[in-house]
Motif scaffolding. Sequence first.
Motif, PDB file in Angstrom:
ATOM      1  N   PHE A 142       0.828  -1.201   0.000  1.00 27.33           N
ATOM      2  CA  PHE A 142       0.000   0.000   0.000  1.00 27.33           C
ATOM      3  C   PHE A 142       0.864   1.253   0.000  1.00 27.33           C
ATOM      4  O   PHE A 142       0.613   2.192  -0.761  1.00 27.33           O
ATOM      5  CB  PHE A 142      -0.930   0.000   1.216  1.00 27.33           C
ATOM      6  CG  PHE A 142      -1.730   1.265   1.359  1.00 27.33           C
ATOM      7  CD1 PHE A 142      -2.860   1.485   0.592  1.00 27.33           C
ATOM      8  CD2 PHE A 142      -1.333   2.256   2.254  1.00 27.33           C
ATOM      9  CE1 PHE A 142      -3.590   2.660   0.697  1.00 27.33           C
ATOM     10  CE2 PHE A 142      -2.058   3.434   2.372  1.00 27.33           C
ATOM     11  CZ  PHE A 142      -3.189   3.645   1.587  1.00 27.33           C
ATOM     12  N   TYR A 158      -2.300   1.895  -3.274  1.00 29.43           N
ATOM     13  CA  TYR A 158      -3.552   1.148  -3.212  1.00 29.43           C
ATOM     14  C   TYR A 158      -3.243  -0.272  -2.743  1.00 29.43           C
ATOM     15  O   TYR A 158      -2.092  -0.726  -2.766  1.00 29.43           O
ATOM     16  CB  TYR A 158      -4.251   1.101  -4.580  1.00 29.43           C
ATOM     17  CG  TYR A 158      -3.725   0.005  -5.479  1.00 29.43           C
ATOM     18  CD1 TYR A 158      -4.371  -1.226  -5.587  1.00 29.43           C
ATOM     19  CD2 TYR A 158      -2.539   0.172  -6.200  1.00 29.43           C
ATOM     20  CE1 TYR A 158      -3.871  -2.240  -6.399  1.00 29.43           C
ATOM     21  CE2 TYR A 158      -2.031  -0.821  -7.001  1.00 29.43           C
ATOM     22  CZ  TYR A 158      -2.708  -2.033  -7.109  1.00 29.43           C
ATOM     23  OH  TYR A 158      -2.195  -3.039  -7.891  1.00 29.43           O
ATOM     24  N   LEU A 159      -4.293  -0.975  -2.332  1.00 25.58           N
ATOM     25  CA  LEU A 159      -4.171  -2.380  -1.945  1.00 25.58           C
ATOM     26  C   LEU A 159      -5.538  -3.021  -2.105  1.00 25.58           C
ATOM     27  O   LEU A 159      -6.555  -2.432  -1.742  1.00 25.58           O
ATOM     28  CB  LEU A 159      -3.713  -2.508  -0.483  1.00 25.58           C
ATOM     29  CG  LEU A 159      -3.735  -3.928   0.110  1.00 25.58           C
ATOM     30  CD1 LEU A 159      -2.635  -4.782  -0.517  1.00 25.58           C
ATOM     31  CD2 LEU A 159      -3.581  -3.887   1.628  1.00 25.58           C
TER      32      LEU A 159
END
Length: 292
Positions: free
Chosen positions: A11, A16-17
């Motif tokens: 992340f 993002y993840l």
Amino acid sequence: MSLTMEQVIFFQTNGYLIAENVWTEDDLRPVIEEIERFVDERAQRFHREGRIANLYPDEPFERRFALLYEQCPEINRKFDIMHLLGPAMFRFLTDKKLLDIAECLLGSELSCNPIQHLRSKMPWKGEGEQAVSMDNVPWHQDAAVTSVESEASEIITFWLPLIDATKQTGCMEIIPHAFKGGYLRHQAEGGTTIVKELLPELPRITAECRKGGVVIMNKYTPHRGTSNRSDSVRWSLDLRYHKTGAPSGRDFHPSFVARSRSNPDSVLTDYEQWRRMWTDALAKPAQKAHRV
């Protein structure tokens, strides 16, 4: 559920993840059943008013709202968390699994951010990509819908699909790594969107995420919606959290303490108080929510 160190690093590196298999069907059922009740209540009212002819009472959660919408698009107006204010939704805002993940990224003093939405992306049967709308947002950063005063606040988005979000049902596209460039100037033409010349020319990913998972994004991560080509409504929750004490980015709407290791008594557990906070805020004159 907590994130692994590898997920946290991913992340922090990519902005993002996608975490899969966080929630079970049983975990999500109270929220979905509450949405179904709100759909039915609104459908019954519209039917009494002569605005829809067929209630489609036997259609499933994934399909019914689309069939009602085809008869009267107005049924989707203000069908959002801040207007529905359901008790099951309030309880989910402090869901342990959700806050455990948020704590891995923000620390143990967490506030539920007032920028939160229930999304019902309708099927699109037209040619090409669906026109820009609240259902199909253009390239933007979530920071664009927060105040300049919150620039230093770490506000993280947690996007949860309530049915599988795939290329077919309309998932998000994301530009990894681009968050490192900070805030990009936006314009209001065609929705709040990044100025075309400033959109990073970096590889994009299709952020498919199954029901029970979550897409987590930095507030500077560029992303957009894609068309729903299925026959189902692509339901999702768009929730955000920030560190308690930091500006929320929308101070005219109520945030609240969702978790506190240092002062557990500060956590809001009273549904009626939350409902009053929103009712009072929405009764005041509307204020500008976007930077453009």
